[in-house]
Motif scaffolding. Structure first.
Motif, short mmCIF file in Angstrom:
data_model
loop_
_atom_site.label_atom_id
_atom_site.label_comp_id
_atom_site.label_asym_id
_atom_site.label_seq_id
_atom_site.Cartn_x
_atom_site.Cartn_y
_atom_site.Cartn_z
N PHE A 165 13.41 51.73 102.81
CA PHE A 165 14.07 51.58 101.31
C PHE A 165 12.71 51.87 100.32
N GLY A 166 11.43 52.13 100.89
CA GLY A 166 10.56 52.77 99.92
C GLY A 166 9.13 51.79 100.26
N ASP B 203 17.74 50.37 92.45
CA ASP B 203 18.14 50.28 93.99
C ASP B 203 19.69 50.61 93.93
N ILE B 204 20.56 49.62 93.29
CA ILE B 204 21.73 49.80 93.42
C ILE B 204 22.32 51.16 93.01
N VAL B 205 21.89 51.75 91.92
CA VAL B 205 22.31 52.89 91.49
C VAL B 205 21.97 54.24 92.52
N SER B 206 20.65 54.19 92.60
CA SER B 206 20.01 55.23 93.60
C SER B 206 20.69 55.38 94.94
N ARG C 93 23.15 45.12 88.19
CA ARG C 93 22.38 44.04 87.47
C ARG C 93 21.21 43.71 88.57
N GLU C 94 20.21 43.15 88.16
CA GLU C 94 18.84 42.63 88.83
C GLU C 94 19.52 41.57 89.86
N MET C 95 19.30 41.74 91.11
CA MET C 95 19.28 40.65 92.09
C MET C 95 18.16 40.72 92.91
N VAL C 96 17.08 40.15 92.11
CA VAL C 96 15.96 39.72 92.88
C VAL C 96 15.45 38.34 92.75
N PRO C 97 14.78 37.78 93.73
CA PRO C 97 14.23 36.43 93.52
C PRO C 97 13.29 36.18 92.59
N LEU C 98 13.67 35.46 91.87
CA LEU C 98 12.94 34.80 90.65
C LEU C 98 11.75 33.85 90.95
N THR C 99 12.29 32.89 91.70
CA THR C 99 11.38 31.55 91.83
C THR C 99 10.81 31.65 93.21
N GLY D 173 14.95 41.65 97.67
CA GLY D 173 15.82 41.85 96.23
C GLY D 173 16.44 43.23 96.08
N LEU D 174 17.38 43.39 95.21
CA LEU D 174 17.94 44.67 94.78
C LEU D 174 17.73 44.81 93.17
#
Length: 182
Positions: free
Chosen positions: A165-166, A112-115, A123-129, A107-108
């Motif tokens: 990526f950390g 992540d997107i800015v750095s 916007r948050e693009m991380v898996p939620l379910t 997920g991003l």
């Protein structure tokens, strides 16, 4: 029209890119279903959705500039999740579309997107379910390198790839790995 039929519609039935994405996505679907079936003994999961979403998670690649995958679109590869979301929303698959957008790595986040100065909306693009996390997890084990499509990476290889990526990305994967392999 679902799964492989939609991939054929957007990649073309005879393209190299279709063959690559199909083989990759089938491997992801197999692993995702293996995990989901194990977890379904303890919690209700939508196995049909998991299989379809795993097959469709990379549909947006068809509009990217990914020569190694046989694609000659305009967009950079990193945008394939958003492009896939647009495609799947236009096909009336909003739930699949969200997974498509959220499947990159583990997920991003906006950070992540800015750095990383990624050409993505902030916007948050991380898996939620759980279903989304299962597909993302399975995807991490398979590359789209044409000579390596069906080889499953080891946990150590996945961790090493995410390490770029950390440590926080490795921690997310480790948590998934622990929860999905009980």
């Amino acid at each position: 029209m679902h799964g492989e039929e939609l991939l054929q519609k957007y990649f073309g039935t005879e393209s190299v890119s279709l063959a690559i994405v199909l083989e990759h996505s089938r491997a992801v679907a197999r692993k995702a279903l293996e995990v989901a079936r194990r977890l379904a003994e303890k919690q209700p999961l939508d196995l049909q959705f998991i299989e379809e979403a795993a097959l469709l998670h990379d549909i947006g690649i068809c509009e990217t500039n990914a020569a190694k995958l046989g694609c000659s679109g305009e967009a950079p590869y990193i945008v394939h999740g958003i492009l896939g979301r647009q495609i799947l929303e236009s096909e009336g698959l909003p739930r699949h579309a969200l997974l498509c957008e959220r499947h990159i790595g583990v997920g991003l986040t906006v950070d992540d997107i800015v750095s990383q100065n990624l050409p993505l909306p902030h916007r948050e693009m991380v898996p939620l379910t759980t279903e989304e996390r299962i597909v993302c997890y399975a995807d991490l084990f398979f590359s789209k390198k044409p000579d390596n499509l069906s080889r499953e990476k080891s946990v150590a290889e996945v961790r090493q790839n995410l390490g770029v990526f950390g440590e926080h990305k490795i921690a997310i994967f480790d948590n998934w790995h622990q929860n999905f392999n009980k």
